[in-house]
Motif scaffolding. Structure first.
Motif, PDB file in Angstrom:
ATOM      1  N   HIS A   1      -6.897 -22.912  13.427  1.00 34.68           N
ATOM      2  CA  HIS A   1      -6.671 -23.340  14.803  1.00 34.68           C
ATOM      3  C   HIS A   1      -7.915 -23.025  15.628  1.00 34.68           C
ATOM      4  O   HIS A   1      -8.638 -22.069  15.345  1.00 34.68           O
ATOM      5  CB  HIS A   1      -5.481 -22.598  15.431  1.00 34.68           C
ATOM      6  N   TYR A   2      -8.131 -23.834  16.661  1.00 33.78           N
ATOM      7  CA  TYR A   2      -9.112 -23.508  17.690  1.00 33.78           C
ATOM      8  C   TYR A   2      -8.352 -23.459  18.999  1.00 33.78           C
ATOM      9  O   TYR A   2      -7.983 -24.503  19.562  1.00 33.78           O
ATOM     10  CB  TYR A   2     -10.232 -24.550  17.743  1.00 33.78           C
ATOM     11  N   GLY A   3      -8.068 -22.248  19.463  1.00 32.93           N
ATOM     12  CA  GLY A   3      -7.192 -22.094  20.627  1.00 32.93           C
ATOM     13  C   GLY A   3      -5.804 -22.603  20.278  1.00 32.93           C
ATOM     14  O   GLY A   3      -5.223 -22.218  19.257  1.00 32.93           O
ATOM     15  N   SER A   4      -5.289 -23.507  21.095  1.00 35.11           N
ATOM     16  CA  SER A   4      -3.956 -24.051  20.831  1.00 35.11           C
ATOM     17  C   SER A   4      -4.003 -25.269  19.918  1.00 35.11           C
ATOM     18  O   SER A   4      -2.963 -25.812  19.535  1.00 35.11           O
ATOM     19  CB  SER A   4      -3.283 -24.445  22.161  1.00 35.11           C
ATOM     20  N   LEU A   5      -5.207 -25.709  19.548  1.00 36.30           N
ATOM     21  CA  LEU A   5      -5.348 -26.901  18.724  1.00 36.30           C
ATOM     22  C   LEU A   5      -5.256 -26.544  17.241  1.00 36.30           C
ATOM     23  O   LEU A   5      -6.055 -25.762  16.729  1.00 36.30           O
ATOM     24  CB  LEU A   5      -6.689 -27.581  19.004  1.00 36.30           C
ATOM     25  N   GLU A   6      -4.301 -27.136  16.564  1.00 33.64           N
ATOM     26  CA  GLU A   6      -4.160 -26.927  15.125  1.00 33.64           C
ATOM     27  C   GLU A   6      -4.984 -27.967  14.381  1.00 33.64           C
ATOM     28  O   GLU A   6      -4.802 -29.170  14.571  1.00 33.64           O
ATOM     29  CB  GLU A   6      -2.695 -27.037  14.719  1.00 33.64           C
ATOM     30  N   ILE A   7      -5.899 -27.502  13.540  1.00 30.46           N
ATOM     31  CA  ILE A   7      -6.722 -28.420  12.753  1.00 30.46           C
ATOM     32  C   ILE A   7      -5.945 -28.864  11.521  1.00 30.46           C
ATOM     33  O   ILE A   7      -5.792 -30.047  11.250  1.00 30.46           O
ATOM     34  CB  ILE A   7      -8.055 -27.766  12.347  1.00 30.46           C
ATOM     35  N   PHE A   8      -5.465 -27.906  10.747  1.00 31.83           N
ATOM     36  CA  PHE A   8      -4.585 -28.192   9.614  1.00 31.83           C
ATOM     37  C   PHE A   8      -3.814 -26.918   9.290  1.00 31.83           C
ATOM     38  O   PHE A   8      -4.160 -25.816   9.760  1.00 31.83           O
ATOM     39  CB  PHE A   8      -5.351 -28.693   8.378  1.00 31.83           C
ATOM     40  N   SER A   9      -2.788 -27.051   8.478  1.00 33.19           N
ATOM     41  CA  SER A   9      -1.999 -25.874   8.082  1.00 33.19           C
ATOM     42  C   SER A   9      -1.360 -26.119   6.722  1.00 33.19           C
ATOM     43  O   SER A   9      -1.161 -27.269   6.304  1.00 33.19           O
ATOM     44  CB  SER A   9      -0.915 -25.575   9.126  1.00 33.19           C
ATOM     45  N   GLY A  10      -1.064 -25.019   6.025  1.00 32.83           N
ATOM     46  CA  GLY A  10      -0.349 -25.086   4.757  1.00 32.83           C
ATOM     47  C   GLY A  10      -1.099 -25.753   3.626  1.00 32.83           C
ATOM     48  O   GLY A  10      -0.483 -26.394   2.760  1.00 32.83           O
ATOM     49  N   VAL A  11      -2.424 -25.610   3.598  1.00 34.56           N
ATOM     50  CA  VAL A  11      -3.215 -26.264   2.546  1.00 34.56           C
ATOM     51  C   VAL A  11      -3.295 -25.346   1.323  1.00 34.56           C
ATOM     52  O   VAL A  11      -3.705 -24.190   1.416  1.00 34.56           O
ATOM     53  CB  VAL A  11      -4.629 -26.594   3.042  1.00 34.56           C
ATOM     54  N   ASP A  12      -2.883 -25.870   0.171  1.00 39.79           N
ATOM     55  CA  ASP A  12      -2.975 -25.161  -1.106  1.00 39.79           C
ATOM     56  C   ASP A  12      -3.854 -25.977  -2.050  1.00 39.79           C
ATOM     57  O   ASP A  12      -3.775 -27.213  -2.070  1.00 39.79           O
ATOM     58  CB  ASP A  12      -1.593 -25.008  -1.750  1.00 39.79           C
ATOM     59  N   LEU A  13      -4.680 -25.292  -2.817  1.00 37.66           N
ATOM     60  CA  LEU A  13      -5.434 -26.010  -3.845  1.00 37.66           C
ATOM     61  C   LEU A  13      -5.892 -25.046  -4.925  1.00 37.66           C
ATOM     62  O   LEU A  13      -6.034 -23.835  -4.686  1.00 37.66           O
ATOM     63  CB  LEU A  13      -6.632 -26.743  -3.256  1.00 37.66           C
ATOM     64  N   ALA A  14      -6.084 -25.609  -6.100  1.00 36.42           N
ATOM     65  CA  ALA A  14      -6.600 -24.860  -7.242  1.00 36.42           C
ATOM     66  C   ALA A  14      -7.704 -25.691  -7.861  1.00 36.42           C
ATOM     67  O   ALA A  14      -7.473 -26.831  -8.291  1.00 36.42           O
ATOM     68  CB  ALA A  14      -5.497 -24.589  -8.252  1.00 36.42           C
ATOM     69  N   ILE A  15      -8.908 -25.133  -7.880  1.00 42.38           N
ATOM     70  CA  ILE A  15     -10.060 -25.842  -8.438  1.00 42.38           C
ATOM     71  C   ILE A  15     -10.283 -25.340  -9.856  1.00 42.38           C
ATOM     72  O   ILE A  15     -10.760 -24.220 -10.075  1.00 42.38           O
ATOM     73  CB  ILE A  15     -11.320 -25.621  -7.576  1.00 42.38           C
ATOM     74  N   ASP A  16      -9.890 -26.154 -10.832  1.00 38.81           N
ATOM     75  CA  ASP A  16     -10.063 -25.782 -12.231  1.00 38.81           C
ATOM     76  C   ASP A  16     -11.498 -26.027 -12.687  1.00 38.81           C
ATOM     77  O   ASP A  16     -12.252 -26.796 -12.058  1.00 38.81           O
ATOM     78  CB  ASP A  16      -9.101 -26.584 -13.114  1.00 38.81           C
TER      79      ASP A  16
ATOM     80  N   ARG B   1      -8.990 -35.781  -8.493  1.00 37.42           N
ATOM     81  CA  ARG B   1      -7.939 -35.575  -7.503  1.00 37.42           C
ATOM     82  C   ARG B   1      -8.468 -35.827  -6.102  1.00 37.42           C
ATOM     83  O   ARG B   1      -9.673 -35.863  -5.870  1.00 37.42           O
ATOM     84  CB  ARG B   1      -7.401 -34.133  -7.593  1.00 37.42           C
ATOM     85  N   VAL B   2      -7.546 -35.978  -5.160  1.00 35.66           N
ATOM     86  CA  VAL B   2      -7.876 -36.164  -3.760  1.00 35.66           C
ATOM     87  C   VAL B   2      -7.008 -35.234  -2.933  1.00 35.66           C
ATOM     88  O   VAL B   2      -5.835 -35.011  -3.262  1.00 35.66           O
ATOM     89  CB  VAL B   2      -7.674 -37.638  -3.328  1.00 35.66           C
ATOM     90  N   ILE B   3      -7.600 -34.652  -1.891  1.00 32.40           N
ATOM     91  CA  ILE B   3      -6.843 -33.843  -0.927  1.00 32.40           C
ATOM     92  C   ILE B   3      -6.913 -34.570   0.406  1.00 32.40           C
ATOM     93  O   ILE B   3      -8.003 -34.890   0.896  1.00 32.40           O
ATOM     94  CB  ILE B   3      -7.433 -32.430  -0.792  1.00 32.40           C
ATOM     95  N   LEU B   4      -5.755 -34.847   0.984  1.00 37.18           N
ATOM     96  CA  LEU B   4      -5.673 -35.580   2.243  1.00 37.18           C
ATOM     97  C   LEU B   4      -5.393 -34.614   3.380  1.00 37.18           C
ATOM     98  O   LEU B   4      -4.396 -33.879   3.348  1.00 37.18           O
ATOM     99  CB  LEU B   4      -4.564 -36.635   2.167  1.00 37.18           C
ATOM    100  N   LEU B   5      -6.287 -34.608   4.367  1.00 37.60           N
ATOM    101  CA  LEU B   5      -6.115 -33.759   5.547  1.00 37.60           C
ATOM    102  C   LEU B   5      -5.728 -34.616   6.746  1.00 37.60           C
ATOM    103  O   LEU B   5      -6.066 -35.798   6.797  1.00 37.60           O
ATOM    104  CB  LEU B   5      -7.416 -33.000   5.841  1.00 37.60           C
ATOM    105  N   PRO B   6      -4.981 -34.058   7.716  1.00 41.71           N
ATOM    106  CA  PRO B   6      -4.678 -32.630   7.920  1.00 41.71           C
ATOM    107  C   PRO B   6      -3.444 -32.110   7.188  1.00 41.71           C
ATOM    108  O   PRO B   6      -3.138 -30.918   7.253  1.00 41.71           O
ATOM    109  CB  PRO B   6      -4.462 -32.560   9.430  1.00 41.71           C
ATOM    110  N   ASP B   7      -2.701 -32.974   6.458  1.00 46.25           N
ATOM    111  CA  ASP B   7      -1.450 -32.526   5.840  1.00 46.25           C
ATOM    112  C   ASP B   7      -1.678 -31.632   4.624  1.00 46.25           C
ATOM    113  O   ASP B   7      -0.783 -30.877   4.238  1.00 46.25           O
ATOM    114  CB  ASP B   7      -0.609 -33.738   5.424  1.00 46.25           C
ATOM    115  N   GLY B   8      -2.860 -31.729   4.004  1.00 42.93           N
ATOM    116  CA  GLY B   8      -3.122 -30.930   2.815  1.00 42.93           C
ATOM    117  C   GLY B   8      -2.473 -31.488   1.567  1.00 42.93           C
ATOM    118  O   GLY B   8      -2.367 -30.793   0.551  1.00 42.93           O
ATOM    119  N   THR B   9      -2.040 -32.746   1.609  1.00 45.45           N
ATOM    120  CA  THR B   9      -1.400 -33.373   0.452  1.00 45.45           C
ATOM    121  C   THR B   9      -2.407 -33.543  -0.678  1.00 45.45           C
ATOM    122  O   THR B   9      -3.544 -33.969  -0.456  1.00 45.45           O
ATOM    123  CB  THR B   9      -0.829 -34.751   0.842  1.00 45.45           C
TER     124      THR B   9
END
Length: 539
Positions: A341-356, A516-524
């Motif tokens: 977050h930057y102040g009250s602005l949420e950039i992204f949340s709940g991002v999980d990843l594993a780089i093999d 693989r692809v990671i889609l932001l801001p959802d972290g999918t």
């Protein structure tokens, strides 16, 4: 108008251009081209009076809008909207009007009457500068450059480097259209399409094509140059000269090819004639009575050769090979529940990843979705608000920052590379820098004086000197000429370690061949498919 006379430019002690005279005037749309390191950015900075020439004089008449490759810091506490409006002084008036409106509501009697009068004066001045219509015009420019209201409401310090650069571009274009009288403005734009998506590039192309003032543009976007420029200035790094072509892009390419053929032909004829003169002089020199004639022939041969241009060779290209990755565990890098977050602005949340080990990942998301921020969290440059980044067994990470954050501008090329590879031998390091086209006096050049393309090469040299098994690459093809870009793409294809890539360049994604692809801001997270390729330029 911008006029330069007797200009001499140097990078350290290396002479880039000497005794040069230039003029940019109304209606000129000039493409400034040449290989990386030829002096394009240095020339632009000097014409903008943000750098000093070694010799010569620059005269500016009328407003000048300059977009450097690296975004200026400026006041980071103001909003992006105010930064754009400040180009016409509207931000100050809007703030003052809001302040007086509060006074009008709170005060009574004579004090209230004075506040009303003051508000009237400010509003009259506001209207003379376009007022609310100008605000609407600024918003339209910003929207076309991928800066929606959500971004404009944020403080500059919360924006990524790419967003700040787009704000600066919007500010310059907004200033250039003040009162519709853009004919007096000179625009100096250094790689203006960096960080723009395909739609924004198309809009900018149309804007510049119809721009009535003077324009100098540095760009590796050939389509942009072909559509916009009506003149070309070619900086010849071999001869240390600038060739001016008063024609559009395609005619320039044909004319330059003709000029190169003419120079080769003239050189061949002169060398043939000089060789004949030297041979004749050698024969005559054996006779004492003919010594003076022989000496005259030698002088004529030397004069012929001294007046020739240097031999043109193919432009050098950095030989880029990413490092052989060090051995590591199955999953050298993981992250869980990352948020920022930057102040009250949420950039992204709940991002999980594993780089093999050896996996190849591309990060997609619209501008402002947090792609650069995610790479900074993974690299340890910034700290997540929640979650954690966990290094796996044997992790050796290499990070390429799009804004060249890993380069210290106050240190030399040599010092920056030595810091990146402290265990590498001096000769081995010189050899490495040589493959990236840094040799001789350039090793002692301050990194802050390098062009964008040279900084990219320096940052890549730091990566290559490591044995990284995970590369975090943020727009690695920005600022590169076509030949150097191809070298980076080839290095991506060959690298066997893991890669996390952020890019607007479809060619870089194709070279990476992501798993693989990671889609932001959802972290999918998803398996890569060709369906995502369309998002690369749009994101």
């Amino acid at each position: 108008m911008i006029t330069a006379t007797g200009l001499e430019l140097r990078a350290g002690t290396r002479i880039l251009l000497a005794d040069l005279s230039l003029r940019l005037q109304h209606g000129d749309r000039i493409g400034l081209v040449g290989r990386n390191g030829a002096g394009k950015t240095t020339t632009m900075r000097v014409l903008a009076k943000e750098g000093l020439p070694y010799a010569g004089e620059i005269v500016q008449s009328g407003p000048v809008g300059y977009l450097p490759q690296d975004p200026r810091e400026g006041d980071l506490e103001i909003t992006a909207k105010d930064r754009v409006l400040s180009a016409r002084g509207l931000d100050v008036m809007v703030a003052e009007m809001e302040k007086v409106q509060i006074q009008m509501a709170e005060l009574t009697g004579p004090a209230a009457e004075k506040a009303v009068e003051k508000y009237g004066r400010i509003e009259e001045r506001f209207a003379s500068l376009g007022g609310y219509a100008a605000e609407s015009e600024a918003a339209r420019i910003c929207s076309n450059l991928g800066l929606p209201d959500r971004i404009l409401a944020q403080q500059m310090k919360t924006l990524s480097g790419g967003q700040r650069r787009r704000v600066e571009l919007a500010r310059i274009l907004f200033a250039a259209q003040q009162d519709g009288a853009d004919s007096g403005t000179m625009l100096l734009l250094d790689e203006p399409t960096n960080h723009l998506d395909a739609d924004s590039i198309t809009w900018l192309r149309d804007f510049l094509k119809n721009f009535a003032g003077g324009l100098i543009i540095i760009s590796h976007d050939v389509d942009l140059l072909a559509a916009v420029v009506n003149k070309v200035w070619f900086l010849d790094a071999v001869r240390g000269e600038l060739d001016a072509y008063n024609m559009g892009w395609q005619r320039y390419l044909d004319a330059r090819a003709t000029d190169e053929q003419r120079r080769r032909r003239e050189r061949a004829n002169a060398e043939k004639k000089a060789s004949a003169l030297m041979a004749q002089a050698a024969k005559l020199g054996a006779k004492a009575t003919k010594a003076a004639a022989a000496h005259q022939m030698v002088r004529r041969a030397e004069t012929l050769l001294s007046n020739l241009d240097e031999v043109r060779v193919a432009d050098k290209v950095a030989k880029i090979r990413f490092p052989q990755p060090a051995a590591c565990g199955r999953t050298p890098l993981t992250a869980s529940n990352l948020s920022k977050h930057y102040g009250s602005l949420e950039i992204f949340s709940g991002v999980d990843l594993a780089i093999d080990r050896g996996t190849r990942v591309v990060v997609l998301g619209f501008n402002g979705a947090g792609k650069t921020t995610l790479l900074k969290l993974l690299a340890g440059i910034e700290t997540a608000d929640t979650g954690a980044v966990e290094p796996g067994h044997g992790l050796k990470m290499g990070y390429f920052a799009q804004e060249h954050d890993t380069i210290d501008p106050d240190r030399t090329v040599w010092e920056n590379t030595r810091s990146a590879a402290p265990d590498t031998g001096a000769q081995e390091l010189r050899n490495l820098l040589g493959t990236f086209m840094f040799t001789g006096e350039q090793l002692d050049q301050k990194a802050g004086t390098l062009s964008g393309g040279e900084k990219t090469r320096l940052a890549l040299a730091g990566l290559v000197s490591s044995a990284a098994n995970v590369l975090l690459l943020d727009e690695p093809t920005n600022n590169l000429d076509p030949a150097s870009r191809e070298q980076v793409l080839d290095a991506l294809r060959r690298y066997t370690g893991a890669v996390v890539l952020v890019t607007h360049d479809p060619g870089a994604v194709a070279a990476l061949n992501p798993d693989r692809v990671i889609l932001l801001p959802d972290g999918t997270e998803d398996h890569w498919s060709a369906d995502y390729l369309e998002l690369v330029e749009l994101a």
